[in-house]
Design a protein around this motif. Structure first.
Motif, PDB file in Angstrom:
ATOM      1  N   VAL A 175       0.836  -1.200   0.000  1.00  0.00           N
ATOM      2  CA  VAL A 175       0.000   0.000   0.000  1.00  0.00           C
ATOM      3  C   VAL A 175       0.868   1.247   0.000  1.00  0.00           C
ATOM      4  O   VAL A 175       0.629   2.209  -0.747  1.00  0.00           O
ATOM      5  N   ILE A 176       1.901   1.259   0.828  1.00  0.00           N
ATOM      6  CA  ILE A 176       2.772   2.426   0.919  1.00  0.00           C
ATOM      7  C   ILE A 176       3.517   2.659  -0.392  1.00  0.00           C
ATOM      8  O   ILE A 176       3.845   3.797  -0.744  1.00  0.00           O
ATOM      9  N   SER A 177       3.741   1.604  -1.154  1.00  0.00           N
ATOM     10  CA  SER A 177       4.454   1.757  -2.428  1.00  0.00           C
ATOM     11  C   SER A 177       3.668   2.610  -3.421  1.00  0.00           C
ATOM     12  O   SER A 177       4.247   3.163  -4.354  1.00  0.00           O
ATOM     13  N   TYR A 178       2.339   2.728  -3.245  1.00  0.00           N
ATOM     14  CA  TYR A 178       1.522   3.545  -4.144  1.00  0.00           C
ATOM     15  C   TYR A 178       1.379   4.983  -3.647  1.00  0.00           C
ATOM     16  O   TYR A 178       0.775   5.805  -4.330  1.00  0.00           O
ATOM     17  N   ALA A 179       1.907   5.296  -2.486  1.00  0.00           N
ATOM     18  CA  ALA A 179       1.660   6.591  -1.856  1.00  0.00           C
ATOM     19  C   ALA A 179       2.529   7.688  -2.454  1.00  0.00           C
ATOM     20  O   ALA A 179       3.695   7.475  -2.804  1.00  0.00           O
ATOM     21  N   ASP A 180       1.934   8.869  -2.558  1.00  0.00           N
ATOM     22  CA  ASP A 180       2.708  10.079  -2.831  1.00  0.00           C
ATOM     23  C   ASP A 180       3.179  10.710  -1.527  1.00  0.00           C
ATOM     24  O   ASP A 180       4.246  11.316  -1.472  1.00  0.00           O
ATOM     25  N   LEU A 181       2.365  10.575  -0.479  1.00  0.00           N
ATOM     26  CA  LEU A 181       2.703  11.116   0.835  1.00  0.00           C
ATOM     27  C   LEU A 181       2.116  10.186   1.888  1.00  0.00           C
ATOM     28  O   LEU A 181       0.947   9.793   1.797  1.00  0.00           O
ATOM     29  N   VAL A 182       2.929   9.812   2.887  1.00  0.00           N
ATOM     30  CA  VAL A 182       2.494   8.943   3.976  1.00  0.00           C
ATOM     31  C   VAL A 182       2.358   9.782   5.244  1.00  0.00           C
ATOM     32  O   VAL A 182       3.309  10.479   5.637  1.00  0.00           O
ATOM     33  N   VAL A 183       1.185   9.726   5.868  1.00  0.00           N
ATOM     34  CA  VAL A 183       0.927  10.434   7.123  1.00  0.00           C
ATOM     35  C   VAL A 183       0.961   9.411   8.250  1.00  0.00           C
ATOM     36  O   VAL A 183       0.256   8.397   8.201  1.00  0.00           O
ATOM     37  N   VAL A 184       1.787   9.672   9.256  1.00  0.00           N
ATOM     38  CA  VAL A 184       1.945   8.752  10.384  1.00  0.00           C
ATOM     39  C   VAL A 184       1.396   9.428  11.640  1.00  0.00           C
ATOM     40  O   VAL A 184       2.109  10.205  12.280  1.00  0.00           O
ATOM     41  N   PRO A 185       0.131   9.178  11.998  1.00  0.00           N
ATOM     42  CA  PRO A 185      -0.403   9.756  13.235  1.00  0.00           C
ATOM     43  C   PRO A 185       0.255   9.101  14.448  1.00  0.00           C
ATOM     44  O   PRO A 185       0.432   7.878  14.485  1.00  0.00           O
ATOM     45  N   THR A 186       0.601   9.901  15.441  1.00  0.00           N
ATOM     46  CA  THR A 186       1.279   9.394  16.629  1.00  0.00           C
ATOM     47  C   THR A 186       0.726  10.087  17.870  1.00  0.00           C
ATOM     48  O   THR A 186       0.705  11.327  17.928  1.00  0.00           O
ATOM     49  N   ARG A 187       0.269   9.300  18.820  1.00  0.00           N
ATOM     50  CA  ARG A 187      -0.177   9.863  20.091  1.00  0.00           C
ATOM     51  C   ARG A 187       1.045  10.177  20.941  1.00  0.00           C
ATOM     52  O   ARG A 187       2.063   9.468  20.869  1.00  0.00           O
ATOM     53  N   PRO A 188       0.972  11.214  21.776  1.00  0.00           N
ATOM     54  CA  PRO A 188       2.118  11.554  22.631  1.00  0.00           C
ATOM     55  C   PRO A 188       2.228  10.603  23.820  1.00  0.00           C
ATOM     56  O   PRO A 188       1.812  10.915  24.942  1.00  0.00           O
ATOM     57  N   SER A 189       2.785   9.414  23.559  1.00  0.00           N
ATOM     58  CA  SER A 189       2.970   8.424  24.619  1.00  0.00           C
ATOM     59  C   SER A 189       4.212   7.606  24.312  1.00  0.00           C
ATOM     60  O   SER A 189       4.595   7.455  23.139  1.00  0.00           O
ATOM     61  N   PRO A 190       4.874   7.058  25.327  1.00  0.00           N
ATOM     62  CA  PRO A 190       6.073   6.240  25.082  1.00  0.00           C
ATOM     63  C   PRO A 190       5.778   5.021  24.215  1.00  0.00           C
ATOM     64  O   PRO A 190       6.618   4.620  23.402  1.00  0.00           O
ATOM     65  N   HIS A 191       4.590   4.403  24.369  1.00  0.00           N
ATOM     66  CA  HIS A 191       4.262   3.221  23.574  1.00  0.00           C
ATOM     67  C   HIS A 191       4.195   3.567  22.086  1.00  0.00           C
ATOM     68  O   HIS A 191       4.660   2.800  21.239  1.00  0.00           O
ATOM     69  N   ASP A 192       3.586   4.700  21.756  1.00  0.00           N
ATOM     70  CA  ASP A 192       3.491   5.099  20.349  1.00  0.00           C
ATOM     71  C   ASP A 192       4.867   5.402  19.768  1.00  0.00           C
ATOM     72  O   ASP A 192       5.149   5.076  18.609  1.00  0.00           O
ATOM     73  N   LEU A 193       5.709   6.057  20.551  1.00  0.00           N
ATOM     74  CA  LEU A 193       7.043   6.392  20.060  1.00  0.00           C
ATOM     75  C   LEU A 193       7.873   5.130  19.821  1.00  0.00           C
ATOM     76  O   LEU A 193       8.636   5.055  18.862  1.00  0.00           O
ATOM     77  N   ARG A 194       7.698   4.133  20.682  1.00  0.00           N
ATOM     78  CA  ARG A 194       8.445   2.886  20.493  1.00  0.00           C
ATOM     79  C   ARG A 194       7.961   2.124  19.258  1.00  0.00           C
ATOM     80  O   ARG A 194       8.733   1.421  18.612  1.00  0.00           O
ATOM     81  N   ALA A 195       6.668   2.251  18.954  1.00  0.00           N
ATOM     82  CA  ALA A 195       6.092   1.478  17.851  1.00  0.00           C
ATOM     83  C   ALA A 195       6.260   2.130  16.488  1.00  0.00           C
ATOM     84  O   ALA A 195       6.018   1.492  15.462  1.00  0.00           O
ATOM     85  N   VAL A 196       6.656   3.410  16.455  1.00  0.00           N
ATOM     86  CA  VAL A 196       6.677   4.126  15.188  1.00  0.00           C
ATOM     87  C   VAL A 196       7.862   3.734  14.321  1.00  0.00           C
ATOM     88  O   VAL A 196       7.866   3.968  13.104  1.00  0.00           O
ATOM     89  N   GLY A 197       8.879   3.088  14.919  1.00  0.00           N
ATOM     90  CA  GLY A 197      10.104   2.796  14.181  1.00  0.00           C
ATOM     91  C   GLY A 197       9.905   1.904  12.968  1.00  0.00           C
ATOM     92  O   GLY A 197      10.467   2.160  11.899  1.00  0.00           O
ATOM     93  N   LEU A 198       9.082   0.852  13.102  1.00  0.00           N
ATOM     94  CA  LEU A 198       8.891  -0.076  11.984  1.00  0.00           C
ATOM     95  C   LEU A 198       8.183   0.602  10.816  1.00  0.00           C
ATOM     96  O   LEU A 198       8.509   0.348   9.653  1.00  0.00           O
ATOM     97  N   THR A 199       7.220   1.466  11.127  1.00  0.00           N
ATOM     98  CA  THR A 199       6.533   2.196  10.053  1.00  0.00           C
ATOM     99  C   THR A 199       7.506   3.107   9.313  1.00  0.00           C
ATOM    100  O   THR A 199       7.488   3.187   8.084  1.00  0.00           O
ATOM    101  N   VAL A 200       8.360   3.783  10.068  1.00  0.00           N
ATOM    102  CA  VAL A 200       9.350   4.667   9.456  1.00  0.00           C
ATOM    103  C   VAL A 200      10.308   3.866   8.571  1.00  0.00           C
ATOM    104  O   VAL A 200      10.671   4.309   7.470  1.00  0.00           O
TER     105      VAL A 200
END
Length: 308
Positions: free
Chosen positions: A106-131
């Motif tokens: 899905v990301i391969s078709y994107a022109d722009l990827v938006v990554v919503p992130t809540r301000p919490s340690p769990h979200d920050l730890r989980a964002v790495g794989l998406t990046v």
């Protein structure tokens, strides 16, 4: 439907995050409605999440726009081509909270990827794989701090942490009940209360994303630039100008200083005395220290040796 050659190309905006509850579905629906309202359409929604939350929200809507495309990841390439040929100008895709081969596709078709992130340690730890997936696909990405608590230090700390890995949108979406309540009957906060703070945050976020998409497709027309507000200006707090003085008002009195010997000396009036401060430090006239005070800015023997 034929495609007008003068229209900008179709672009794909993908909302992706490994962490569940980050707000991808809510943001997908809100941005799609806002984009359609601002004339970026036709806009089509694609729900790539097996839970189908976005599809259920769209089915509850009374309005026909934005459009909804019933497709699946295996058929996504074919259906995206059909949407482009049918005249759709913006395709917004909601993805499931997981990291799989399908998300990579899905990301391969994107022109722009938006990554919503809540301000919490769990979200920050989980964002790495998406990046990692976005960077591997060499796609443009922007973080959006979502569901934040007003005036909480962790909100600003989250934005600083995310900025080490990519661009952070200069718009923070705060946690309010109206975001969740609006999704009950297929509406958005802007459709329920256009003057609410939540509606203004969504509108400003779309203005920013629209600017990013315009830069990517490199299609700018003077008419469009003059008509739409610029997100950077909207985020600034305007300074209140001083009220204009009456034409027959007397000139302000200039304070006088007393020189040695008791003689009154009138201090020169500068631009800064006559006009209010407008946020720029103007020093057009340097009158030095007050009368009778030694000028400490330069020494009398600067650059010279003392006579021996």
């Amino acid at each position: 439907m034929t495609i007008d050659a003068d229209l900008p190309p179709t672009q794909v905006l993908v909302f992706a995050s490994q962490k569940g509850g980050s707000g991808k579905t809510t943001l997908s629906g809100h941005i799609a409605v806002e984009a359609d309202k601002c004339g970026a359409g036709p806009v089509a929604l694609v729900d790539a999440d097996p839970q189908g939350s976005l599809a259920k929200w769209w089915n509850a809507r009374s309005k026909e726009t934005p459009l909804f495309a019933a497709t699946s990841v295996p058929n996504l390439e074919r259906d995206l081509t059909i949407l482009r040929k049918s005249g759709v100008r913006l395709i917004i895709i909601d993805t499931p909270p997981s990291v799989t081969a399908q998300i990579t596709e899905v990301i391969s078709y994107a022109d722009l990827v938006v990554v919503p992130t809540r301000p919490s340690p769990h979200d920050l730890r989980a964002v790495g794989l998406t990046v990692d997936i976005v960077q591997h696909q060499r796609k443009q990405m922007v973080f959006v701090v979502n569901s934040a608590t007003a005036r909480a230090r962790i909100t600003s700390d989250t934005a600083v942490a995310l900025s080490q890995h990519g661009t952070v949108a200069p718009v923070t979406l705060h946690h309010r009940v109206d975001f969740a309540a609006s999704m009950i009957d297929g509406r958005t906060v802007g459709e329920i209360n256009p003057n609410s703070r939540s509606a203004k945050e969504v509108a400003t976020l779309w203005s920013y994303l629209d600017d990013r998409l315009r830069r990517l497709r490199r299609v700018e027309t003077p008419a469009e630039d003059g008509a739409r507000p610029h997100f950077e200006v909207e985020l600034l707090t305007p300074m209140r100008a001083a009220p204009p003085a009456a034409a027959d008002a007397p000139a302000p009195a200039v304070p006088a200083a007393t020189a040695p010997g008791g003689v009154a000396v009138k201090e020169p009036q500068t631009d800064d005395d006559a006009r209010p401060w407008h946020g720029v430090d103007r020093r057009s006239v340097d009158i030095g220290p007050p009368t009778g005070v030694q000028d400490r800015r330069r020494s009398a023997v600067f650059g010279r040796r003392n006579a021996s």
